[in-house]
Design a protein around this motif. Structure first.
Motif, PDB file in Angstrom:
ATOM      1  N   ASP A   1      -7.731   5.637   4.566  1.00 24.82           N
ATOM      2  CA  ASP A   1      -7.736   4.176   4.880  1.00 24.82           C
ATOM      3  C   ASP A   1      -9.089   3.383   4.212  1.00 24.82           C
ATOM      4  O   ASP A   1      -8.972   2.144   4.267  1.00 24.82           O
ATOM      5  CB  ASP A   1      -7.805   4.080   6.311  1.00 24.82           C
TER       6      ASP A   1
ATOM      7  N   ARG B   1      -8.249  10.670   7.540  1.00 24.97           N
ATOM      8  CA  ARG B   1      -7.790   9.079   7.677  1.00 24.97           C
ATOM      9  C   ARG B   1      -8.889   8.164   7.399  1.00 24.97           C
ATOM     10  O   ARG B   1      -8.551   7.204   6.582  1.00 24.97           O
ATOM     11  CB  ARG B   1      -7.332   8.806   9.260  1.00 24.97           C
TER      12      ARG B   1
ATOM     13  N   THR C   1      -2.901   3.705   2.745  1.00 27.58           N
ATOM     14  CA  THR C   1      -2.736   3.668   4.445  1.00 27.58           C
ATOM     15  C   THR C   1      -2.162   4.576   4.850  1.00 27.58           C
ATOM     16  O   THR C   1      -1.337   5.215   4.497  1.00 27.58           O
ATOM     17  CB  THR C   1      -2.087   2.221   4.610  1.00 27.58           C
TER      18      THR C   1
ATOM     19  N   LYS D   1       0.861  -0.960   0.223  1.00 31.24           N
ATOM     20  CA  LYS D   1       0.108   0.022   0.040  1.00 31.24           C
ATOM     21  C   LYS D   1       0.903   1.170   0.023  1.00 31.24           C
ATOM     22  O   LYS D   1       1.951   1.320   0.535  1.00 31.24           O
ATOM     23  CB  LYS D   1      -0.887   0.164   1.178  1.00 31.24           C
TER      24      LYS D   1
END
Length: 219
Positions: free
Chosen positions: A24, A20, A30, A3
């Protein structure tokens, strides 16, 4: 699948949480760390060497423009995408001149943010639609010569030295060591620079330093 690693830096915890969630939520991205100020962001970047930093502008301890300068100088393969609540042209200009790959306002929709992230990772320049194309044409590609700027003429030679180091991301203690001055003397110089240039804070002084050509990326 490996990632793409992302570091988020913003002084607002809710903003970091929202970013985030967006990052994510992607299978190829990530978040590896968060920072609430520029100095922490630089330190984490040097340790973690992320592929991308999502960087705020008005940050405690070290502003986002200066932090971008430090990250890009130390980690040329790490991309930076600057996010700010204000779409002022001079902020976009300073961010791009500092080495950022893009500049967006914080209310950009998630889908557009993800497009921008991937564009910056590919090495593209991504800029908020509300900021005019002339910034890239004039200041980044060099298609149009920067306007003559006489505003720094009010500074002494020493004040120019101090401003150039401020614009490169050095704090007062680091400037003092580099110029063999006391930290109090540096603080006095910085205060005089802000007063002479009629700017509110260090970030506006940095914008002017880049805009005038006193400091250039990688210089």
């Amino acid at each position: 699948m490996t990632k793409t690693s992302v570091l988020i830096c913003d002084d607002q915890e809710l903003m970091r949480a929202g970013l985030r969630m967006v990052v994510d939520g992607q299978p190829d991205l990530t978040v590896v760390a968060e920072a609430g100020d520029g100095e922490t962001a630089v330190a984490q970047a040097l340790t973690l060497r992320p592929d991308l930093v999502l960087m705020g502008v008005r940050l405690p301890r070290l502003d986002g423009i200066a932090a971008t300068v430090q990250v890009r100088a130390a980690l040329p393969d790490t991309r930076v995408l600057v996010l700010t609540a204000c779409d002022r042209d001079e902020y976009a200009y300073a961010a791009l001149r500092a080495g950022a790959g893009g500049f967006l306002v914080k209310d950009t929709p998630a889908a557009e943010l993800l497009l921008a992230i991937r564009g910056v990772l590919r090495g593209e320049k991504v800029i908020a639609p509300s900021v005019t194309r002339r910034l890239i044409d004039r200041y980044v590609t060099g298609a149009i010569a920067p306007l003559t700027d006489k505003r720094l003429d009010v500074l002494s030679g020493r004040e120019r030295e101090v401003l150039s180091l401020v614009a490169r991301g050095l704090n007062n203690a680091e400037i003092a060591g580099k110029l063999f001055l006391g930290e109090t003397t540096v603080k006095t110089h910085v205060a005089r620079i802000l007063a002479k240039l009629h700017v509110r804070d260090r970030i506006e002084a940095i914008v002017m330093a880049y805009e005038s050509g006193l400091v250039r990326p990688g210089g």
